[in-house]
Design an enzyme around this catalytic site. Sequence first.
Site, PDB file in Angstrom:
ATOM      1  N   SER A  72       0.798  -1.227   0.000  1.00 47.74           N
ATOM      2  CA  SER A  72       0.000   0.000   0.000  1.00 47.74           C
ATOM      3  C   SER A  72       0.830   1.277   0.000  1.00 47.74           C
ATOM      4  CB  SER A  72      -0.955   0.020   1.201  1.00 47.74           C
ATOM      5  OG  SER A  72      -0.249   0.210   2.411  1.00 47.74           O
ATOM      6  N   LYS A 120       0.694   4.809   6.627  1.00 45.32           N
ATOM      7  CA  LYS A 120       0.188   5.616   5.508  1.00 45.32           C
ATOM      8  C   LYS A 120       0.843   6.996   5.552  1.00 45.32           C
ATOM      9  CE  LYS A 120      -2.924   2.378   4.638  1.00 45.32           C
ATOM     10  NZ  LYS A 120      -2.796   1.470   3.467  1.00 45.32           N
TER      11      LYS A 120
END
Length: 210
Positions: A72, A120
Amino acid sequence: MRMTEWLANVSIGYIIAAIVMLLIARLIIGRYKTPLARSMAEVVESALMAIALVFLFIRPFVVQAFFIPSPSMYPTLREGDHILVNKFIYRFREPRVGEIIVFKAPPAATDDHTEKDFIKRLIGLPGDVIEVKKGALYRNGKRMNEPYLNDNEIGYTMEPTKVPEGKLFVFGDNRNDSRDSHMWGALERKRVIGKAMVRFWPPARFGTLH
């Protein structure tokens, strides 16, 4: 390097058990007065101090190693990378847009609703208006310059969304393959663990994270 992953996530119960066993060993060795016993006692004492320092102070409050399990954050981080996370920096200041953060994901972020550690990039602070249109991310009406992205264009859209107070917006660098705020919403500030600082494994990719 799986040992590194295990050490980064070993539970406090195992740590306490190890300390207790070392204390018992130290007491037993202390009954003997031979040079070998004294040498072994010093080794046990050093091990006790190291474990206490690393697992009861450094890991909970200063720095911790984390393993990257998914793509990701590609290409910034790849599956199998190991990073060090600064856990005390946000005790002195607030997170900033563009920083890579590790956090305890909300239940809605995972299929099994477990609160796993996620990593993230922070793209929105409280009060910011975040929008995805024409293949790009916009913050407060301005297109963000994101040279770290995996794809030139984002393959989805998101209506203008204001980040609530006490929350943050986080996206993966691999925008088209990331389970992030565009799917499950804003992240509570209190869930932030720390700031990703250094990639230390593999050695060929050692370096600071931006």
